[in-house]
Design a protein around this motif. Structure first.
Motif, PDB file in Angstrom:
ATOM      1  N   PRO A 164      50.657  -0.506 -53.658  1.00  0.00           N
ATOM      2  CA  PRO A 164      52.008   0.022 -54.291  1.00  0.00           C
ATOM      3  C   PRO A 164      52.945   1.013 -53.434  1.00  0.00           C
ATOM      4  O   PRO A 164      54.066   0.833 -53.711  1.00  0.00           O
ATOM      5  CB  PRO A 164      51.307   0.734 -55.356  1.00  0.00           C
ATOM      6  N   ILE A 165      52.423   1.742 -52.549  1.00  0.00           N
ATOM      7  CA  ILE A 165      53.352   2.199 -51.634  1.00  0.00           C
ATOM      8  C   ILE A 165      52.766   2.261 -50.271  1.00  0.00           C
ATOM      9  O   ILE A 165      51.490   3.082 -50.140  1.00  0.00           O
ATOM     10  CB  ILE A 165      53.576   3.703 -51.992  1.00  0.00           C
ATOM     11  N   ASP A 166      52.954   1.703 -49.491  1.00  0.00           N
ATOM     12  CA  ASP A 166      52.146   1.588 -47.972  1.00  0.00           C
ATOM     13  C   ASP A 166      53.083   2.570 -47.190  1.00  0.00           C
ATOM     14  O   ASP A 166      54.535   2.291 -47.004  1.00  0.00           O
ATOM     15  CB  ASP A 166      52.396   0.084 -47.208  1.00  0.00           C
ATOM     16  N   GLY A 167      52.589   3.391 -46.821  1.00  0.00           N
ATOM     17  CA  GLY A 167      53.207   4.550 -46.014  1.00  0.00           C
ATOM     18  C   GLY A 167      53.309   5.590 -46.879  1.00  0.00           C
ATOM     19  O   GLY A 167      54.439   6.304 -46.931  1.00  0.00           O
ATOM     20  N   THR A 168      52.298   6.200 -47.708  1.00  0.00           N
ATOM     21  CA  THR A 168      52.558   7.011 -48.850  1.00  0.00           C
ATOM     22  C   THR A 168      52.613   8.557 -47.976  1.00  0.00           C
ATOM     23  O   THR A 168      53.497   9.277 -48.639  1.00  0.00           O
ATOM     24  CB  THR A 168      51.175   7.274 -49.729  1.00  0.00           C
ATOM     25  N   VAL A 169      52.139   8.805 -46.869  1.00  0.00           N
ATOM     26  CA  VAL A 169      52.456  10.201 -46.137  1.00  0.00           C
ATOM     27  C   VAL A 169      54.070  10.119 -45.755  1.00  0.00           C
ATOM     28  O   VAL A 169      54.541  11.239 -46.063  1.00  0.00           O
ATOM     29  CB  VAL A 169      51.576  10.267 -45.089  1.00  0.00           C
ATOM     30  N   ASN A 170      54.668   8.821 -45.360  1.00  0.00           N
ATOM     31  CA  ASN A 170      56.147   8.788 -45.141  1.00  0.00           C
ATOM     32  C   ASN A 170      56.807   8.876 -46.373  1.00  0.00           C
ATOM     33  O   ASN A 170      57.651   9.891 -46.412  1.00  0.00           O
ATOM     34  CB  ASN A 170      56.250   7.480 -44.521  1.00  0.00           C
ATOM     35  N   TYR A 171      56.478   8.540 -47.317  1.00  0.00           N
ATOM     36  CA  TYR A 171      57.014   8.796 -48.876  1.00  0.00           C
ATOM     37  C   TYR A 171      56.826  10.172 -49.279  1.00  0.00           C
ATOM     38  O   TYR A 171      58.192  10.645 -49.702  1.00  0.00           O
ATOM     39  CB  TYR A 171      56.076   7.920 -49.751  1.00  0.00           C
ATOM     40  N   LEU A 172      55.844  10.648 -48.958  1.00  0.00           N
ATOM     41  CA  LEU A 172      55.620  12.365 -49.043  1.00  0.00           C
ATOM     42  C   LEU A 172      56.736  13.101 -48.607  1.00  0.00           C
ATOM     43  O   LEU A 172      57.150  14.096 -48.928  1.00  0.00           O
ATOM     44  CB  LEU A 172      54.151  12.471 -49.028  1.00  0.00           C
ATOM     45  N   TYR A 173      57.083  12.740 -47.162  1.00  0.00           N
ATOM     46  CA  TYR A 173      57.738  13.814 -46.601  1.00  0.00           C
ATOM     47  C   TYR A 173      59.098  13.293 -46.544  1.00  0.00           C
ATOM     48  O   TYR A 173      60.149  14.107 -45.961  1.00  0.00           O
ATOM     49  CB  TYR A 173      57.642  13.455 -45.053  1.00  0.00           C
ATOM     50  N   GLY A 174      59.424  12.221 -47.090  1.00  0.00           N
ATOM     51  CA  GLY A 174      60.890  11.741 -47.169  1.00  0.00           C
ATOM     52  C   GLY A 174      61.192  10.784 -46.121  1.00  0.00           C
ATOM     53  O   GLY A 174      62.651  10.459 -45.839  1.00  0.00           O
TER      54      GLY A 174
END
Length: 268
Positions: free
Chosen positions: A88-98
């Motif tokens: 559902p979100i690949d790269g969740t850490v990237n997503y978290l940090y913007g």
């Protein structure tokens, strides 16, 4: 089975999930709805869960009766028949940090083989997709893997595990590889790294420890663009282990795999 129809479904549903993830990011991340999974660095947000729920609900409407395997809610382990695989979100850490390098990945597999898929980036709006036998595309643009034929001039992507000890081993192997290639990139989203190989933005990508949802759509896109693949699979006899992924332009694939063996990239 109409692979193009499945590609259209994957593109539509992944696009809807990507729009949702983008819309609720502030609420999900800034609002504090963030938890951890395998380690303290392995995060999951409420947006991951909401996006997967949307995918499951939409597939139930559009493709009733077909099973779904997802990163957050799991699913049937059997590979038989048609099954949808979603990150559902690949790269969740990237997503978290913007950091704007994350995506929704959705693939249709038959007996464990990807036959259609889409990877949609919420920030850039890029839509990557492929159907088995029908080529790979970014939007309407047909993709082609690079014509690289020298490993020392190849740009190579990779990723690291969440487990600290495994990361140390991977970092050491990457350090030994660094002098054998043009350079290394680590972006934090496997599906997009595979799409980057499809587009020729990377000449190759390798990683150890990916899950099926990490590669199900991106690997098909890379393969349909002409890249050569070695997928993670239990019981393989090539000596690379069950967890190794190698995706590379044909001109450097064999040499890269040999060098990865030399530097111990698969022994982590």
């Amino acid at each position: 089975m109409d692979n193009e129809t499945l590609r259209a479904v994957a593109t539509q549903v992944a696009g809807e999930a990507a729009e949702l993830a983008s819309t609720i990011r502030d609420e999900s991340v800034i609002g504090g709805a963030v938890r951890t999974k395998s380690t303290e660095t392995d995060v999951v947000t409420e947006a991951d869960r909401a996006a997967e729920r949307l995918v499951r609900d939409r597939l139930a409407e559009l493709r009733p009766g077909e099973s779904v395997l997802g990163e957050e809610e799991g699913g049937a382990g059997a590979l038989d028949g048609l099954r949808w695989v979603v990150d559902p979100i690949d790269g969740t850490v990237n997503y978290l940090y913007g950091y704007p390098w994350y995506a929704v990945s959705l693939a249709a597999q038959v007996d464990g083989r990807s036959i259609a898929g889409a990877v949609v980036e919420p920030v850039s709006g890029r839509v990557w997709s492929a159907a088995e036998g029908g080529g790979a595309f970014c939007g309407e643009e047909r993709l082609r893997a690079s014509a690289a034929d020298r490993l020392d001039l190849a740009l190579v992507g990779t990723g690291f595990a969440y487990d600290v000890e495994r990361r140390r081993g991977q970092a050491a192997a990457t350090g030994r590889l660094l002098g054998r290639v043009r350079d290394i990139r680590r972006s934090g989203a496997a599906s997009l790294d595979l799409c980057a190989v499809a587009a020729g933005w990377l000449d190759a990508y390798y990683e150890v420890g990916l899950k099926r949802w990490d590669w199900a759509a991106g690997a098909l896109i890379a393969q349909e663009a002409g890249a050569l693949l070695r997928l993670p699979a239990a019981g393989t006899s090539d000596g690379l282990g069950d967890e190794a992924m190698v995706c590379a332009a044909p001109g450097v694939a064999d040499r890269l795999t040999a060098v990865l063996r030399e530097v111990g990239a698969f022994e982590v």
